[in-house]
Design a protein around this motif. Structure first.
Motif, short mmCIF file in Angstrom:
data_model
loop_
_atom_site.label_atom_id
_atom_site.label_comp_id
_atom_site.label_asym_id
_atom_site.label_seq_id
_atom_site.Cartn_x
_atom_site.Cartn_y
_atom_site.Cartn_z
N GLN A 236 2.07 1.83 -3.52
CA GLN A 236 0.99 2.32 -4.38
C GLN A 236 0.73 3.81 -4.12
O GLN A 236 0.50 4.59 -5.07
N ASP A 237 0.79 4.23 -2.87
CA ASP A 237 0.58 5.63 -2.54
C ASP A 237 1.70 6.50 -3.10
O ASP A 237 1.46 7.59 -3.64
N ILE A 238 2.94 6.01 -2.96
CA ILE A 238 4.09 6.78 -3.45
C ILE A 238 4.06 6.92 -4.96
O ILE A 238 4.28 8.01 -5.51
N MET A 239 3.79 5.80 -5.64
CA MET A 239 3.80 5.80 -7.11
C MET A 239 2.49 6.29 -7.71
O MET A 239 2.41 6.50 -8.92
N LYS A 240 1.45 6.43 -6.85
CA LYS A 240 0.12 6.84 -7.32
C LYS A 240 -0.35 5.93 -8.47
O LYS A 240 -0.85 6.39 -9.50
N LEU A 241 -0.15 4.63 -8.26
CA LEU A 241 -0.49 3.63 -9.27
C LEU A 241 -1.15 2.45 -8.58
O LEU A 241 -0.60 1.87 -7.63
N ASP A 242 -2.34 2.07 -9.06
CA ASP A 242 -3.10 0.99 -8.45
C ASP A 242 -2.65 -0.36 -9.01
O ASP A 242 -3.41 -1.07 -9.67
N GLY B 212 2.95 -0.68 -6.50
CA GLY B 212 3.04 0.51 -7.34
C GLY B 212 3.71 0.25 -8.67
O GLY B 212 4.28 1.15 -9.29
N ARG C 267 0.83 -1.21 0.00
CA ARG C 267 0.00 0.00 0.00
C ARG C 267 0.86 1.26 0.00
O ARG C 267 0.51 2.26 -0.64
N SER C 268 1.99 1.22 0.70
CA SER C 268 2.89 2.38 0.73
C SER C 268 3.45 2.67 -0.66
O SER C 268 3.50 3.83 -1.09
#
Length: 313
Positions: free
Chosen positions: A15-21, A25, A12-13
């Protein structure tokens, strides 16, 4: 083994950093592990709770491509020329133990210990003798003030066992593991709790080397120093001049994970009770000749706990 929640939190971290679902990430992540080894420890948890905590029960598992290693590098790296067949046979035996396919009397829950790995006498003293020989004695105790020395004879001081102090009679030998009891030099890695192996015993210093961490195999000198406990509970101040170490002869099966040891003695007064414990214990050595096991079972058998749901998936 790490709980699946750790991996999911990292996912989840990312995905948040890369802004990719996407898993992690979109980054490629390489995992290393062995499901034959001990699984996450779940307090008061049963078999289902433990299995459910593994990475194989995470939503991430469907995105993971397993790559299997088939060579036991621990045995291969240290074998001598004439040990290939013996080590190859032992390597296959260890895999069967880890996967629960080694059976005794048709039962997967028990295995027969190889004869070469048994102590003939089944005596714990002989097991200790196989792993260690102890033959060096260094001692010195005294009170801080001369007046106190009048009331407390040396024999009494020698008998005291105080938390935070090494024993009065410290028996050491080259090759034994020790744990440091004082911070001596943080820059050199000599901190309280550091594990080392003795390589030489000199009149006033111990030469030892690190067994793990960034200082692995680095040799250091440990001096004999005066140790004064700050809260001994005694009606006088004790000064013990001794090497600031204690012997670290044993470790739990869980702590043994990741270790490569020259000799291993396994003492099983009670059978193992969790997945992978026996496999971990028996696979720490570089040769089956370096392993000895004692159990309370006269048939030389012992329990082997394997959760096949984790191995077979």
């Amino acid at each position: 083994m790490t709980h699946k929640h750790i991996f999911e939190a990292v996912d989840r971290s990312f995905q948040d950093i890369m802004k990719l679902d996407k898993p992690f990430g979109g980054k490629i992540i390489i995992f290393g592990g062995d499901f034959r080894q001990i699984l996450p420890v779940i307090k008061r948890g049963g078999r289902c709770d433990i299995i459910n905590s593994t990475l194989k029960r995470s939503y991430l598992w469907s995105h993971i491509v397993p790559l299997r290693l088939g060579i036991n590098m621990r045995l291969l790296q240290f074998q001598e020329a004439n040990d290939y067949l013996i080590n190859n046979k032992y390597s296959k035996f260890i895999l069967r133990v880890g996967e629960g396919y080694e059976t005794f009397d048709g039962s997967r829950d028990k295995i027969k210990i190889p004869e070469d790995c048994c102590i003939a006498s089944n005596d714990i003293e002989d097991l200790i003798a196989f792993v260690y020989d102890i033959d060096k004695d260094n001692t010195a105790d005294e009170t801080i003030t001369k007046d106190e020395a009048t009331f407390y004879p040396t024999e009494f001081l020698n008998s005291l066992s105080i938390s935070g102090l090494p024993p009065h009679k410290l028996l050491l030998k080259v090759g034994v593991p020790i744990i440091l009891m004082r911070n001596l030099n943080s820059a050199s890695g000599l901190n309280n709790g550091t594990n080392l192996i003795i390589t030489s015993l000199l009149p006033n210093v111990i030469e030892a080397e690190f067994v793990s961490g960034s200082f692995l195999s680095t040799k250091v000198l440990i001096p004999r120093i005066s140790l004064i406990p700050t809260d001994s509970g005694l009606p006088f101040s004790l000064k013990r001049r001794q090497f600031p170490v204690r012997l670290a002869f044993v470790m739990t099966l869980n702590k043994a994970q990741g270790q490569t040891l020259n000799k291993v003695g396994i003492y099983l007064p009670h059978p193992v009770f969790s997945h992978g414990q026996l496999y971990v214990a028996m696979s720490r050595v570089c040769s089956p000749h370096k392993l000895k096991i004692i159990t309370n079972d006269k048939t030389r058998t012992t329990t082997n706990v394997v959760y096949h749901e984790v191995i077979s998936d």
